[in-house]
Design an enzyme around this catalytic site. Structure first.
Site, PDB file in Angstrom:
ATOM      1  CB  CYS A 197     -34.901 -31.082  24.219  1.00 14.83           C
ATOM      2  SG  CYS A 197     -34.180 -32.354  25.257  1.00 14.83           S
ATOM      3  CG  HIS A 243     -34.254 -27.240  25.965  1.00 15.42           C
ATOM      4  ND1 HIS A 243     -34.947 -27.854  26.986  1.00 15.42           N
ATOM      5  CD2 HIS A 243     -33.245 -28.089  25.628  1.00 15.42           C
ATOM      6  CE1 HIS A 243     -34.390 -29.020  27.251  1.00 15.42           C
ATOM      7  NE2 HIS A 243     -33.357 -29.184  26.442  1.00 15.42           N
ATOM      8  CG  ASN A 290     -32.462 -31.044  29.584  1.00 16.32           C
ATOM      9  OD1 ASN A 290     -33.646 -30.947  29.296  1.00 16.32           O
ATOM     10  ND2 ASN A 290     -31.513 -31.279  28.683  1.00 16.32           N
TER      11      ASN A 290
HETATM   12  O1  UT7 Z   1     -31.397 -31.196  25.968  1.00 18.49           O
HETATM   13  C1  UT7 Z   1     -30.928 -31.504  24.692  1.00 18.49           C
HETATM   14  C2  UT7 Z   1     -29.708 -30.790  24.341  1.00 18.49           C
HETATM   15  N1  UT7 Z   1     -28.626 -31.142  25.201  1.00 18.49           N
HETATM   16  C3  UT7 Z   1     -27.616 -30.325  25.322  1.00 18.49           C
HETATM   17  O2  UT7 Z   1     -27.636 -29.259  24.760  1.00 18.49           O
HETATM   18  C4  UT7 Z   1     -26.416 -30.735  26.130  1.00 18.49           C
HETATM   19  C5  UT7 Z   1     -25.155 -30.245  25.459  1.00 18.49           C
HETATM   20  N2  UT7 Z   1     -23.943 -30.618  26.092  1.00 18.49           N
HETATM   21  C6  UT7 Z   1     -23.556 -30.194  27.329  1.00 18.49           C
HETATM   22  O3  UT7 Z   1     -24.314 -29.516  28.005  1.00 18.49           O
HETATM   23  C7  UT7 Z   1     -22.163 -30.528  27.836  1.00 18.49           C
HETATM   24  O4  UT7 Z   1     -21.413 -31.067  26.768  1.00 18.49           O
HETATM   25  C8  UT7 Z   1     -22.150 -31.509  29.043  1.00 18.49           C
HETATM   26  C9  UT7 Z   1     -22.660 -30.793  30.288  1.00 18.49           C
HETATM   27  C10 UT7 Z   1     -23.019 -32.706  28.741  1.00 18.49           C
HETATM   28  C11 UT7 Z   1     -20.717 -31.965  29.312  1.00 18.49           C
HETATM   29  O5  UT7 Z   1     -19.883 -30.858  29.546  1.00 18.49           O
HETATM   30  P1  UT7 Z   1     -18.462 -30.762  28.812  1.00 18.49           P
HETATM   31  O6  UT7 Z   1     -17.829 -29.523  29.294  1.00 18.49           O
HETATM   32  O7  UT7 Z   1     -18.732 -30.886  27.337  1.00 18.49           O
HETATM   33  O8  UT7 Z   1     -17.686 -31.983  29.412  1.00 18.49           O
HETATM   34  P2  UT7 Z   1     -17.110 -33.293  28.691  1.00 18.49           P
HETATM   35  O9  UT7 Z   1     -18.204 -34.190  28.272  1.00 18.49           O
HETATM   36  O10 UT7 Z   1     -16.113 -32.892  27.664  1.00 18.49           O
HETATM   37  O11 UT7 Z   1     -16.322 -33.939  29.888  1.00 18.49           O
HETATM   38  C12 UT7 Z   1     -15.190 -33.284  30.489  1.00 18.49           C
HETATM   39  C13 UT7 Z   1     -14.665 -34.148  31.610  1.00 18.49           C
HETATM   40  C14 UT7 Z   1     -14.405 -35.593  31.176  1.00 18.49           C
HETATM   41  O12 UT7 Z   1     -13.258 -36.038  31.869  1.00 18.49           O
HETATM   42  P3  UT7 Z   1     -11.823 -36.098  31.130  1.00 18.49           P
HETATM   43  O13 UT7 Z   1     -12.010 -37.005  29.965  1.00 18.49           O
HETATM   44  O14 UT7 Z   1     -11.522 -34.685  30.728  1.00 18.49           O
HETATM   45  O15 UT7 Z   1     -10.922 -36.619  32.194  1.00 18.49           O
HETATM   46  C15 UT7 Z   1     -15.609 -36.349  31.679  1.00 18.49           C
HETATM   47  O16 UT7 Z   1     -15.342 -37.699  31.940  1.00 18.49           O
HETATM   48  O17 UT7 Z   1     -15.639 -34.239  32.650  1.00 18.49           O
HETATM   49  C16 UT7 Z   1     -15.904 -35.609  32.962  1.00 18.49           C
HETATM   50  N3  UT7 Z   1     -17.297 -35.729  33.389  1.00 18.49           N
HETATM   51  C17 UT7 Z   1     -17.673 -35.581  34.669  1.00 18.49           C
HETATM   52  N4  UT7 Z   1     -16.968 -35.321  35.797  1.00 18.49           N
HETATM   53  C18 UT7 Z   1     -17.681 -35.224  36.938  1.00 18.49           C
HETATM   54  C19 UT7 Z   1     -18.397 -35.969  32.619  1.00 18.49           C
HETATM   55  N5  UT7 Z   1     -19.497 -35.982  33.387  1.00 18.49           N
HETATM   56  C20 UT7 Z   1     -19.081 -35.738  34.649  1.00 18.49           C
HETATM   57  C21 UT7 Z   1     -19.754 -35.637  35.887  1.00 18.49           C
HETATM   58  N6  UT7 Z   1     -19.019 -35.374  36.998  1.00 18.49           N
HETATM   59  N7  UT7 Z   1     -21.092 -35.765  35.991  1.00 18.49           N
END
Ligand code: UT7
Length: 329
Positions: free
Chosen positions: A123, A256, A286
Site C-alpha cells: 500500500c 493512504h 482501500n
Molecule cells: O492498507 C494497508 C494497511 N491496512 C490497515 O491499516 C488496516 C488496519 N486495521 C484495521 O483497519 C482494523 O483493524 C480492521 C478494520 C481490519 C478491523 O477492525 P478492528 O476494530 O481492529 O476489529 P477486530 O479485527 O478486532 O474485530 C472485532 C470484531 C471481531 O469479533 P469478536 O471476536 O469481537 O466477536 C471480529 O470477528 O469484529 C468482528 N469482525 C466483523 N464483524 C462484522 C471482523 N470483521 C467483521 C466484519 N463484519 N466484516
C-alpha cells in the site's frame, strides 16, 4: 521555535503536471456484501468508514485500469504521450508475474521509447514510486515520468473472509512528474521506511517461489492499525522538521485510505485539524497503491487543492513499508 519554510530555499527537482484516475463501473455496497457474508453496513461503516467499493469486471486487467488513469493524467498535463520517458507502476496485483505491468501500459500508450518498470511496496507503493521518479528527474535520467498506482485487489481477496474482503476495492490513479522548472512547485521531500520483522502482519499467502499460487490477503488488523498511527505520525513529524516546516503550513493531508479511524487518530496525534484530511475511503474503500492518486485526482478535479498549497501524502502497508511525501502543488 522551528524556522518557517521559505520558497526561495527550495530547489524543486520535479513537479506534478497533471493527474488522472479510473474506477471500474461496478459498485458493491456494504449491504450487497452483507447478503453474502456475516457482516453489516453498520459494522463496516463504523470500524472503517467504508460505504462501498468499485470492483473490476472479469475481463479487465490491472493494465486496463492503469492505462485509463495514465491517459487522463497525460491529457491533464497538456503534454504529448511521446514526451513520457519513464513509466513506473506501483502495484501488488500485476497482470502477470513478469513482464511488468508498466511495460504493458507502455505498449498500450503506443510508446516506443523510454523505459518502464513496476514497484512493489504494497500500500506504500505510490510513495515509493514518487520517490524513485523524483530521483530519476533530479539525476537528469528522465524528464517526464508517468507514475501510476493501479490495483485489482478483488482478485486476491478471500470473499469468505469477512475480516479482509470488506476492506478493499479496485481502481487506478496516475500523475505526470516533470522537470518543468517554470512551475515553482513540486516535491519538497520524500521519506521511505520499511521493517521486514513485521512481514507476517499483512501479506498474501501465495507466491511464485512459495506455492505457485496468487494467494489471498491475510492481515492482523489490530496490530497493523497500531503501527499505522504511530509510524505515520512519526514519519510526518520528522519530515516536517527536516524541511523546516511547521504543522500550520500544511494545507492538506492525503493519507493512504485504509481506515478512517487511522486517518483521524493520526491527525489527532499530529495536532492537525481533521478538516485538512482528504478522504475517499467511504466511496472507494482501500485501493492499496491506487488510493493516494485516486484521492489526489478527486481533490484536484474538485479544485479543493490549489496551486501553491502544501500537501502531505502518507501511506503504510505490507512489509511493513511506510513513508510520506511533502509537496507544493
Ligand atoms: O492498507 C494497508 C494497511 N491496512 C490497515 O491499516 C488496516 C488496519 N486495521 C484495521 O483497519 C482494523 O483493524 C480492521 C478494520 C481490519 C478491523 O477492525 P478492528 O476494530 O481492529 O476489529 P477486530 O479485527 O478486532 O474485530 C472485532 C470484531 C471481531 O469479533 P469478536 O471476536 O469481537 O466477536 C471480529 O470477528 O469484529 C468482528 N469482525 C466483523 N464483524 C462484522 C471482523 N470483521 C467483521 C466484519 N463484519 N466484516
Amino acid at each position: 521555535m522551528q524556522k518557517k519554510y521559505s520558497n526561495k530555499r527550495i530547489k524543486f527537482s520535479s513537479c506534478i503536471l497533471g493527474c488522472g484516475s479510473y474506477l471500474p463501473k461496478k459498485i458493491v455496497t456494504n449491504n450487497d456484501l452483507s447478503k453474502k457474508i456475516d457482516t453489516s453496513d453498520e459494522w463496516i461503516k463504523t470500524r472503517t468508514g467504508i460505504k462501498q467499493r468499485y470492483i473490476a469486471s472479469k475481463n479487465q486487467l490491472n493494465s486496463d485500469l492503469g492505462f485509463q488513469a495514465a491517459r487522463k493524467a497525460i491529457k491533464n498535463s497538456k503534454i504529448k504521450i511521446s514526451d513520457i520517458d519513464l513509466i513506473i507502476v506501483a502495484t501488488s496485483t500485476p497482470d502477470h508475474t513478469f513482464p511488468s505491468t508498466a511495460t504493458k501500459i507502455q505498449a498500450k500508450l503506443g510508446l516506443k521509447k523510454g523505459f518502464a518498470f513496476d514497484v512493489q511496496a504494497a500500500c506504500s507503493g505510490f510513495i515509493y514510486a514518487i520517490s524513485i521518479a523524483d530521483n530519476y528527474i533530479s539525476n537528469k535520467q528522465a524528464k517526464n515520468v508517468l507514475v501510476i498506482g493501479s490495483e485489482i485487489f478483488s482478485r486476491i481477496l478471500d470473499w469468505n473472509d469477512r475480516s479482509t474482503c470488506v476492506l478493499f476495492g479496485d481502481g487506478a490513479g496516475a500523475i505526470v512528474l516533470s522537470d518543468n522548472k517554470k512551475k515553482n512547485s513540486g516535491i519538497i521531500s520524500t521519506e521511505l521506511y520499511s521493517d521486514g520483522r513485521f512481514y507476517d502482519l499483512l501479506y498474501v499467502n501465495g507466491g511464485v517461489s512459495s506455492n505457485q499460487k496468487s494467494g489471498h490477503v491475510k492481515m492482523k488488523g489490530k496490530e497493523v492499525f497500531r503501527h499505522a498511527v504511530e509510524k505515520l505520525s512519526n514519519c510526518i513529524e520528522l519530515s516536517l522538521k527536516k524541511n523546516n516546516l511547521v504543522k500550520d503550513q500544511i494545507d492538506w493531508i492525503i493519507p493512504h485510505q485504509a481506515n478512517k479511524r487511522i486517518m483521524d487518530m493520526t491527525a489527532n496525534k499530529l495536532g492537525i485539524p481533521r478538516e485538512k484530511i482528504l478522504i475517499t475511503i467511504d466511496r472507494y474503500a482501500n485501493t492499496s497503491s491506487a488510493s493516494i492518486p485516486l484521492t489526489l485526482d478527486y481533490a484536484l478535479s474538485k479544485k479543493i487543492i490549489k496551486r501553491g498549497q502544501i500537501v502531505v501524502l502518507e501511506a503504510i502497508g505490507g512489509g511493513l513499508t511506510w513513508g510520506c511525501s511533502i509537496l507544493k502543488y
